[in-house]
Write a protein that holds these residues in place. Sequence first.
Motif, PDB file in Angstrom:
ATOM      1  N   PRO A 189      44.608  58.002  33.641  1.00 23.81           N
ATOM      2  CA  PRO A 189      44.603  57.165  34.849  1.00 23.81           C
ATOM      3  C   PRO A 189      44.760  55.689  34.501  1.00 23.81           C
ATOM      4  CG  PRO A 189      42.364  57.780  34.261  1.00 23.81           C
ATOM      5  CD  PRO A 189      43.265  58.499  33.289  1.00 23.81           C
ATOM      6  N   GLU A 190      45.485  54.977  35.355  1.00 20.15           N
ATOM      7  CA  GLU A 190      45.736  53.559  35.103  1.00 20.15           C
ATOM      8  C   GLU A 190      45.891  52.821  36.425  1.00 20.15           C
ATOM      9  OE1 GLU A 190      48.955  50.723  32.676  1.00 20.15           O
ATOM     10  OE2 GLU A 190      48.924  52.902  32.393  1.00 20.15           O
ATOM     11  N   ILE A 191      45.261  51.650  36.514  1.00 17.04           N
ATOM     12  CA  ILE A 191      45.381  50.774  37.680  1.00 17.04           C
ATOM     13  C   ILE A 191      46.072  49.496  37.236  1.00 17.04           C
ATOM     14  CG2 ILE A 191      44.163  49.491  39.475  1.00 17.04           C
ATOM     15  CD1 ILE A 191      41.868  51.491  39.216  1.00 17.04           C
ATOM     16  N   ILE A 192      47.137  49.132  37.939  1.00 19.67           N
ATOM     17  CA  ILE A 192      47.859  47.901  37.648  1.00 19.67           C
ATOM     18  C   ILE A 192      47.734  46.985  38.864  1.00 19.67           C
ATOM     19  CG2 ILE A 192      50.078  46.859  37.098  1.00 19.67           C
ATOM     20  CD1 ILE A 192      50.889  49.458  35.785  1.00 19.67           C
ATOM     21  N   VAL A 193      47.184  45.799  38.661  1.00 17.54           N
ATOM     22  CA  VAL A 193      47.008  44.815  39.732  1.00 17.54           C
ATOM     23  C   VAL A 193      48.058  43.729  39.560  1.00 17.54           C
ATOM     24  CG1 VAL A 193      45.444  43.173  40.815  1.00 17.54           C
ATOM     25  CG2 VAL A 193      44.534  45.298  39.838  1.00 17.54           C
ATOM     26  N   VAL A 194      48.873  43.533  40.592  1.00 14.07           N
ATOM     27  CA  VAL A 194      49.899  42.487  40.582  1.00 14.07           C
ATOM     28  C   VAL A 194      49.453  41.420  41.577  1.00 14.07           C
ATOM     29  CG1 VAL A 194      52.345  41.983  40.817  1.00 14.07           C
ATOM     30  CG2 VAL A 194      51.618  44.259  40.096  1.00 14.07           C
ATOM     31  N   SER A 195      49.045  40.254  41.076  1.00 13.91           N
ATOM     32  CA  SER A 195      48.410  39.262  41.943  1.00 13.91           C
ATOM     33  C   SER A 195      48.449  37.900  41.284  1.00 13.91           C
ATOM     34  CB  SER A 195      46.956  39.689  42.213  1.00 13.91           C
ATOM     35  OG  SER A 195      46.219  38.659  42.833  1.00 13.91           O
ATOM     36  N   ASP A 196      48.090  36.847  42.074  1.00 13.94           N
ATOM     37  CA  ASP A 196      47.905  35.525  41.507  1.00 13.94           C
ATOM     38  C   ASP A 196      46.496  35.343  40.966  1.00 13.94           C
ATOM     39  OD1 ASP A 196      46.475  35.361  43.868  1.00 13.94           O
ATOM     40  OD2 ASP A 196      47.894  34.028  44.847  1.00 13.94           O
ATOM     41  N   GLY A 197      45.658  36.363  41.131  1.00 12.48           N
ATOM     42  CA  GLY A 197      44.347  36.375  40.488  1.00 12.48           C
ATOM     43  C   GLY A 197      43.188  35.890  41.328  1.00 12.48           C
ATOM     44  N   ALA A 198      43.423  35.270  42.478  1.00 10.73           N
ATOM     45  CA  ALA A 198      42.330  34.763  43.324  1.00 10.73           C
ATOM     46  C   ALA A 198      41.801  35.897  44.193  1.00 10.73           C
ATOM     47  CB  ALA A 198      42.820  33.604  44.177  1.00 10.73           C
ATOM     48  N   LEU A 199      41.067  36.821  43.579  1.00 11.32           N
ATOM     49  CA  LEU A 199      40.634  38.039  44.271  1.00 11.32           C
ATOM     50  C   LEU A 199      39.131  38.123  44.470  1.00 11.32           C
ATOM     51  CD1 LEU A 199      42.978  40.561  42.428  1.00 11.32           C
ATOM     52  CD2 LEU A 199      43.257  39.642  44.735  1.00 11.32           C
ATOM     53  N   ALA A 217      45.144  47.087  34.117  1.00 10.95           N
ATOM     54  CA  ALA A 217      46.140  46.125  33.659  1.00 10.95           C
ATOM     55  C   ALA A 217      46.392  45.094  34.748  1.00 10.95           C
ATOM     56  CB  ALA A 217      47.433  46.840  33.275  1.00 10.95           C
ATOM     57  N   PHE A 218      46.855  43.931  34.333  1.00 10.06           N
ATOM     58  CA  PHE A 218      47.035  42.815  35.275  1.00 10.06           C
ATOM     59  C   PHE A 218      48.377  42.142  35.018  1.00 10.06           C
ATOM     60  CE2 PHE A 218      46.064  38.162  36.130  1.00 10.06           C
ATOM     61  CZ  PHE A 218      46.244  38.268  37.499  1.00 10.06           C
ATOM     62  N   VAL A 219      49.125  41.940  36.119  1.00  9.66           N
ATOM     63  CA  VAL A 219      50.392  41.206  36.063  1.00  9.66           C
ATOM     64  C   VAL A 219      50.198  39.903  36.826  1.00  9.66           C
ATOM     65  CG1 VAL A 219      52.845  41.226  36.635  1.00  9.66           C
ATOM     66  CG2 VAL A 219      51.709  43.349  35.959  1.00  9.66           C
ATOM     67  N   PRO A 220      50.034  38.754  36.149  1.00 12.03           N
ATOM     68  CA  PRO A 220      49.821  37.484  36.858  1.00 12.03           C
ATOM     69  C   PRO A 220      51.102  36.967  37.491  1.00 12.03           C
ATOM     70  CG  PRO A 220      49.917  37.121  34.490  1.00 12.03           C
ATOM     71  CD  PRO A 220      49.998  38.609  34.696  1.00 12.03           C
ATOM     72  N   VAL A 221      50.949  36.360  38.663  1.00 12.80           N
ATOM     73  CA  VAL A 221      52.079  35.813  39.410  1.00 12.80           C
ATOM     74  C   VAL A 221      51.711  34.403  39.843  1.00 12.80           C
ATOM     75  CG1 VAL A 221      53.547  36.058  41.437  1.00 12.80           C
ATOM     76  CG2 VAL A 221      52.774  38.095  40.224  1.00 12.80           C
ATOM     77  N   GLY A 222      52.646  33.478  39.784  1.00 15.67           N
ATOM     78  CA  GLY A 222      52.419  32.122  40.258  1.00 15.67           C
ATOM     79  C   GLY A 222      52.373  31.113  39.135  1.00 15.67           C
ATOM     80  N   LYS A 223      52.680  29.853  39.495  1.00 17.92           N
ATOM     81  CA  LYS A 223      52.687  28.771  38.518  1.00 17.92           C
ATOM     82  C   LYS A 223      51.930  27.540  39.003  1.00 17.92           C
ATOM     83  CE  LYS A 223      57.175  30.085  36.507  1.00 17.92           C
ATOM     84  NZ  LYS A 223      58.560  29.628  36.249  1.00 17.92           N
ATOM     85  N   GLN A 591      33.717  43.328  36.395  1.00 15.58           N
ATOM     86  CA  GLN A 591      32.424  43.647  35.795  1.00 15.58           C
ATOM     87  C   GLN A 591      32.410  43.336  34.293  1.00 15.58           C
ATOM     88  OE1 GLN A 591      30.019  44.362  37.884  1.00 15.58           O
ATOM     89  NE2 GLN A 591      31.522  44.364  39.551  1.00 15.58           N
ATOM     90  N   GLY A 592      32.920  42.135  33.959  1.00 15.64           N
ATOM     91  CA  GLY A 592      32.937  41.705  32.582  1.00 15.64           C
ATOM     92  C   GLY A 592      34.032  42.301  31.728  1.00 15.64           C
ATOM     93  N   ARG A 593      34.839  43.164  32.291  1.00 15.79           N
ATOM     94  CA  ARG A 593      35.921  43.820  31.552  1.00 15.79           C
ATOM     95  C   ARG A 593      37.239  43.124  31.873  1.00 15.79           C
ATOM     96  NH1 ARG A 593      37.300  50.165  32.649  1.00 15.79           N
ATOM     97  NH2 ARG A 593      39.427  50.212  31.825  1.00 15.79           N
ATOM     98  N   THR A 594      37.919  42.631  30.853  1.00 15.78           N
ATOM     99  CA  THR A 594      39.181  41.909  31.039  1.00 15.78           C
ATOM    100  C   THR A 594      40.340  42.888  31.138  1.00 15.78           C
ATOM    101  OG1 THR A 594      38.309  40.029  29.797  1.00 15.78           O
ATOM    102  CG2 THR A 594      40.700  40.137  30.106  1.00 15.78           C
ATOM    103  N   ALA A 595      41.153  42.709  32.158  1.00 14.22           N
ATOM    104  CA  ALA A 595      42.323  43.579  32.329  1.00 14.22           C
ATOM    105  C   ALA A 595      43.346  43.301  31.237  1.00 14.22           C
ATOM    106  CB  ALA A 595      42.938  43.363  33.705  1.00 14.22           C
ATOM    107  N   GLY A 596      43.976  44.358  30.751  1.00 10.04           N
ATOM    108  CA  GLY A 596      44.964  44.215  29.694  1.00 10.04           C
ATOM    109  C   GLY A 596      46.352  43.944  30.244  1.00 10.04           C
ATOM    110  N   GLU A 597      47.290  43.859  29.342  1.00 10.38           N
ATOM    111  CA  GLU A 597      48.677  43.635  29.721  1.00 10.38           C
ATOM    112  C   GLU A 597      49.361  44.965  30.022  1.00 10.38           C
ATOM    113  OE1 GLU A 597      50.625  41.484  26.690  1.00 10.38           O
ATOM    114  OE2 GLU A 597      49.480  39.624  26.997  1.00 10.38           O
TER     115      GLU A 597
END
Length: 634
Positions: A189-199, A217-223, A591-597
Motif C-alpha cells: 500500500p502507498e499514499i501519494i500526496v500532491v500538494s503545496d504542503g499547507a495541510l 510519499a509527497f510531491v511538492p508543488v509551488g514556488k 505524526q512525526g513521520r516525514t513523507a518520502g519522495e
Amino acid sequence: MHLTGLPLATLLQIGALAGALVVAFYILKLKRRPVPVPFSRIWERILRDKEATSLFSQLKRFLSLLLQLALLALLLFALGDPRTAANTIEGRNIVVLIDASASMKASDVPASRIDVAKEEVKKMVRGLSGSDRMLIAQMDAAVTPLSTLTSEVSDLEAAVAEVKATDATADFARALRFATDTLRGMSSPEIIVVSDGALGEASDAAGPVELGETKLAFVPVGKGGRNAAITQFSVRRYPLDKSRYEVMLEVTNTSDEALDLELSLFGDGQLTDLTRLKLQPQERLPRFYPNLSGASRTLEAKLALADGGADDLPADDRAYALLPERRRARVQVVSTGNMYLEAALLLDEYLDVTVIDPQRYPGNGNFDVTIFDGVTPNVAPGSGSLLYLNPTGTNVPFEVSKEIEDTDANYRLGFDELDAKHPIVRYTALSDVNIARARVLKGEKEDKVIGSSYKGPLLIQGRRAGVKFVALGFDVRESDLPLRISWPLMLLNTINDFVEEDTGYVSSFRTGLVWHIPAPSNAESGMLELPDGTKRSVPIKEGRAVFLGQQAGFYTLAVGEPGAEEKSMFAANLSSPTESSITPVPELKVQGRTAGEVGEFKIGVRREIWVYLLAAVLLMTAIEWLTYHRRVTV
C-alpha cells in the motif's frame, strides 16, 4: 512465463473450436470464377501448364492456412495475458490525494498549482507497471474519489482531468483516513500526496491518523508566496435607518514582504469607496466603514496591488456580502392600548403596523410578526412570529409562574444575568433596569434564556412547530425600561431577528463548511444556483437547506414550483488566513513521520506482452492482405 488472463484450459477449448472452423473453410473446394476470354489460344497455354502448376497451387493454399492458424494462435495467446515471472508478482496499490484547496489556485507557477499537480499525476499514471493499481481522489473540504482502484491508464487520466480547485480548505485528516481505509489489507500500500504542503495536522475529532505500514510519499508543488487576502468581511444595516449600513473587514498580508495595496468597495456593482493601504509582512489590518449608503442588496470588496498587478493567489482577493432586504414588515399589535409600545414601533419606517383590540383578533391578512401585549389568545394562522409582552394566561408555549414583586430591600428586581451577545439585546444596556413586578418564565429544554433576575428568567426565546417566539415577563409600563433608548432598540432587534432570521445569513457563510440555509419549513428540497451558474438540488430539513459549500460568491436558493418559487440570496467567502498563506512547504510530516519522495514511475511503453502480440497480429494481417492481392497465396 505465466498466463494471468484466461486459463490455459479455456484457451485450448477456444483454440480447438476456432482452429477446426479455419481448417474446414480451407478444405472446401475452391470454386473457380468463370472469366470470358477473347481468344482460344490462351486456353491452350493454361491447359498445357496445368499439370506442372497444380502442386504449387496446393502449396500456396497450405501456406495461407498456416498463416491463418498463426493469427489465431497469437490472438489466443493475447487473451491469456502472458507475463514474465517478475511481472506476476503482486504490484503496488496506490491512492493519490490531489490537493484541490484554494491555495492550489495560486499562479506562482505556469498556469496554476493545480495544473502542475495534475501534470505530475499524469506522469505517474503513464509510468504504472502492468501489476500496479491506482486510485485518484480530490482532497478539499471533503474527499472525492474520481476513479476506482485500477491499472487502466485511460480511466486514470480521465479522473485526473476532472480535478478542479475549490475555494475551501483541505481536510487532510479525512483524506488520509479515506486512503488508509481503502488500502487496508492490500499488498504494497502507498499514499501519494500532491500538494503545496499547507495541510495542517493529520488529526481530527477521532484523534491522529495512523498510517501503519502504508508508505507515504509527497510531491511538492509551488514556488512563490507573495499574497494579501481579505480574511474577514461582514455588513449590517442600522436598525433605525435601514438605508445606511456599516462594513467590517480585515486585510492580511501573508507574505514575507511589505505590500502596497488598493482596497475597493462595490455596492450593487458600483464603486463606493477606494482606499490605499500599506501592509508590513504578516500584518493583519482591520478596517471599519460606518455610515455607508448607496447599496441596496449586494456588497463586494476587491483587493489589488497598488501598481495594478495581482498577487499569487487571486482567489482570496475578493469577498462578498449580502445586505438584508429592505422590505416592509407587517406587524400586528394585539393590545388594549400601550403608548410606549406604539411609539417605539413608529421609529422604523419599514414597519407596517396594525393595532387591533384583543376582541377583534385576528386582523385581516397575513403578518410577519404579532405582538401580544398583556393578552394570550389562541394563535390564529397567518400571525407570523410571536412576541409576548407580560403574558398572564395559560394559552402560551411556555410556563408562566406566579407574580413576583420588587419588595426585597437587599435585592433589586431586574436583569441580573444577560446574554449580551444575543442579537435581541445588541447595543442595549439592560443590567440596571428597575422592574416593579414581573412573572418568571419557564421554557422547554431547547429554548434560550436571554435575561434573568435572581428569581428566574424574564426574557426567553424559542420555537414551536417552526414558529419563533420571544417572551418578556413584565409590563414595560411597570419598569423604567421605556425611559431608556434600550427599549425601542430591543423591540426593533426582536422584530429584525424574526424577519431576517439569522444575522450570519445576511452577511456571509464560510466555504468548506456544511451550511444550514433558511428556507420554507414545509418544503423538502430546493434548487440552489451556485456562483458559477450551475444548479443543484439540496434537501431541506426543519426549515434549513443543507449544503456543503466550496465556492465563494453569491448563491440563489429557489423553493417551490417553477414560476411560483420563493427565491432568496446569500453570500459565501473563503476567509481563511491559513489557506491564504501560500508559501509552499518542502516536506510533509504525519505524526512525526516525514513523507518520502515518489519514485519508480517512468513514462514509456507498458511491459505487457499481450500488447506486442496484438501488434504481431496486425503485422501478419497486413502481410496476408499484401500477399493475397499480389496473388502469392491464392
